[in-house]
Design an enzyme around this catalytic site. Structure first.
Site, PDB file in Angstrom:
ATOM      1  N   GLY A 108      15.097  70.277 110.947  1.00 48.67           N
ATOM      2  CA  GLY A 108      14.362  69.932 109.455  1.00 48.67           C
ATOM      3  C   GLY A 108      14.943  70.732 108.630  1.00 48.67           C
ATOM      4  O   GLY A 108      15.648  70.572 107.662  1.00 48.67           O
ATOM      5  N   ARG A 160       5.721  79.642 100.827  1.00 48.26           N
ATOM      6  CA  ARG A 160       6.399  80.556 101.977  1.00 48.26           C
ATOM      7  C   ARG A 160       6.237  82.017 101.962  1.00 48.26           C
ATOM      8  O   ARG A 160       6.180  82.722 102.812  1.00 48.26           O
ATOM      9  CB  ARG A 160       7.619  79.811 102.186  1.00 48.26           C
ATOM     10  N   CYS A 220      -3.783  82.338  89.688  1.00 46.03           N
ATOM     11  CA  CYS A 220      -4.752  83.277  89.762  1.00 46.03           C
ATOM     12  C   CYS A 220      -4.942  84.199  90.914  1.00 46.03           C
ATOM     13  O   CYS A 220      -5.961  84.122  91.767  1.00 46.03           O
ATOM     14  CB  CYS A 220      -6.161  82.950  89.134  1.00 46.03           C
ATOM     15  N   TYR A 258       9.972  72.747 103.555  1.00 45.06           N
ATOM     16  CA  TYR A 258       8.600  73.565 103.516  1.00 45.06           C
ATOM     17  C   TYR A 258       8.158  74.114 101.956  1.00 45.06           C
ATOM     18  O   TYR A 258       7.511  75.041 102.114  1.00 45.06           O
ATOM     19  CB  TYR A 258       8.587  74.355 104.734  1.00 45.06           C
TER      20      TYR A 258
END
Ligand code: LLP
Length: 463
Positions: free
Chosen positions: A322, A360, A391, A421
């Site tokens: 992927g 990530r 925040c 991703y």
């Protein structure tokens, strides 16, 4: 346009806090081809361009933040995987990395198959025109409705992940008058982490059926007895962002061991083996990924050798990359909003996106790089942290990066290798709207996933 290095200048030596960053790169304006998509370069004015279009124009037309995907690069990478394995193997692109209907069409045209892991991904795959027989359906807890839909659509294989699912899929297929082709996903006792693998004594995770203690062999026994399913192979996925091939070697060895046991016990040679995805890409200049042809050669040799030793006919191999297909093909473009130098620490550069478009860094401590994209600069490198607008103090996009000291609000910065991703794991945290994905090719830019709007948000909020 370029400037010379200033690696150990007093300005840094005095102010650098403790950390794992490296020295500033020799040229802050340079683009390391390892982390950028194929057609990314700087034009004569020093502005970053992709597919022949500069990012100032792209930002004007599509806004920021946005993901810009180099279609030529995507197709080239997909093709490289396909040709690396030749006709002897099947390449299933793992849709979880990033899936849209345009991507499905490109994959179809480039001869790749598709791995989906939810009803939503299956719907996208079918709607994008991927022939059902080239779809593999994954997941550790597929719902009955999802299984039914996959069987009805005629997916090429369902990867079974538990004892319950073996019975469930067989039952549904029988009800529908079908015989569904299936693989069984096993855990081989190899746990792969980012840059290394650790062999574990037991398989302490939710995916697959352990080889250990004969559980996988028992799953095969049961699957072979059920007439709603046809067992075509064994599947193993050892992890993600892996550079070291030795984990695959151990996995292939153990999976072939199971194939041999199956032959000895049932007189059946299963025709397929799937070694999953997980091949690493370069996020920073320090990463050195392997090319698809090297991976194909290594995997094919391992499986062939193991099968010869076990006197088995070599099964057809499949793989499921992927990240390695889509990851390097896109970058995220942000506009700088504020620049906050903290004396003795670092400079905080806030951009108009953040953890909602790239989780990530917060989730995996992932490393990214970043460049000033809307111009070049000869200013001194300054240690920066690129942060988002959410925040939360963990809202970090790039932990440590050197950017030119004259960086200012309104500048555009680009973070490479965000094709995998990032959009697929994007959220609406703080009700921030998810950015669009724009495919760029030969001087043309086209939205393939549009930017979310406030109307989109409010449509789900039924009051
Ligand atoms: N096949 C199976 C069965 C998988 O579970 C996965 C990824 C793949 C293939 C594709 O792996 P790839 O080639 O993309 O590494 N969100 C994480 C990655 C999770 C991967 C989950 N499974 C990240 O952002 O690093």
């Amino acid at each position: 346009m370029s400037r010379s290095a200033h690696p150990a200048g007093p300005r840094h030596a005095d102010v650098l806090p403790e950390g794992h960053y490296s020295a500033p790169p020799a040229d802050l304006n340079a683009l390391d081809p390892k982390v950028w998509a194929e057609t990314v370069t700087r034009d004569a004015d020093g502005v970053l361009t992709v597919g022949g279009i500069d990012v100032k124009r792209l930002a004007e037309e599509f806004g920021t933040p946005a993901y810009f995907l180099d279609e030529r690069d995507f197709r080239a990478r997909a093709r490289a995987w396909r040709t690396a394995f030749g006709g002897d193997a099947d390449v299933f692109y793992a849709g979880k990395a990033f899936l849209s209907r345009a991507v499905v069409r490109w994959l179809d045209e480039e001869g790749l198959n598709l791995d989906v892991c939810s009803g939503g991904e299956l719907a996208t795959a079918l709607s994008g025109g991927m022939p059902a027989e080239r779809i593999a359906f994954h997941g550790n807890n597929k719902s009955v409705a999802e299984i039914r839909r996959a069987v009805e659509a005629g997916v090429g294989r369902i990867v079974l992940d538990s004892f319950q699912e073996i019975v469930r899929v067989a039952h549904i297929a029988r009800e529908l008058g079908r015989r569904q082709r299936v693989q069984i996903r096993v855990t081989v006792g190899v746990e792969a982490h980012t840059h290394e693998f650790i062999a574990t004594a037991h398989e302490d995770q939710k995916f697959g059926i352990p080889l250990a203690g004969g559980q996988a062999a028992e799953a095969v026994r049961r699957a072979l007895q059920l007439d709603g399913i046809e067992l075509i192979g064994i599947h193993s996925h050892i992890g993600s962002q892996i550079f070291d091939m030795s984990g695959f070697e151990v996995a292939a060895h153990r999976v072939v061991g199971l194939l041999r046991e199956i032959r000895d016990e049932h007189g059946v040679e299963l025709p397929e083996i799937d070694l999953g995805g997980g091949l690493g890409i370069a996020y920073t200049s320090g990463d050195d990924p392997r090319e698809p042809h090297e991976i194909a050669k290594a995997l094919t040799e391992i499986v062939t050798r193991e099968c010869e030793a076990a006197r088995l006919t070599t099964p057809r191999i499949s793989v499921e990359p992927g990240r390695a297909v889509v990851g390097p093909t896109a970058f995220t473009l942000y506009e700088v909003g504020t620049v906050k130098p903290l004396e003795g620490l670092r400079t905080y550069v806030s951009v108009d996106g953040g953890m909602s478009d790239n989780i990530r860094t917060a989730l995996y401590d992932a490393e990214y790089s970043v460049v000033l994209a809307s111009r070049v600069s000869d200013a001194e490198p300054v240690l920066c942290r690129v942060v988002g607008k959410h925040c939360e103090s963990g809202d970090i996009v790039v932990k440590d990066a050197f950017l030119p000291g004259d960086l200012a609000p309104g500048d555009l910065v680009a973070v490479p290798a965000t094709g995998a991703y990032c959009r697929s794991m994007a959220s609406n945290y703080n009700h921030v709207l998810r950015p669009p994905v724009v495919a760029v090719r030969d001087g043309e830019a086209r939205v393939i996933v549009r930017r979310e709007t406030e109307e989109d948000l409010l449509r789900l909020d039924v009051g």
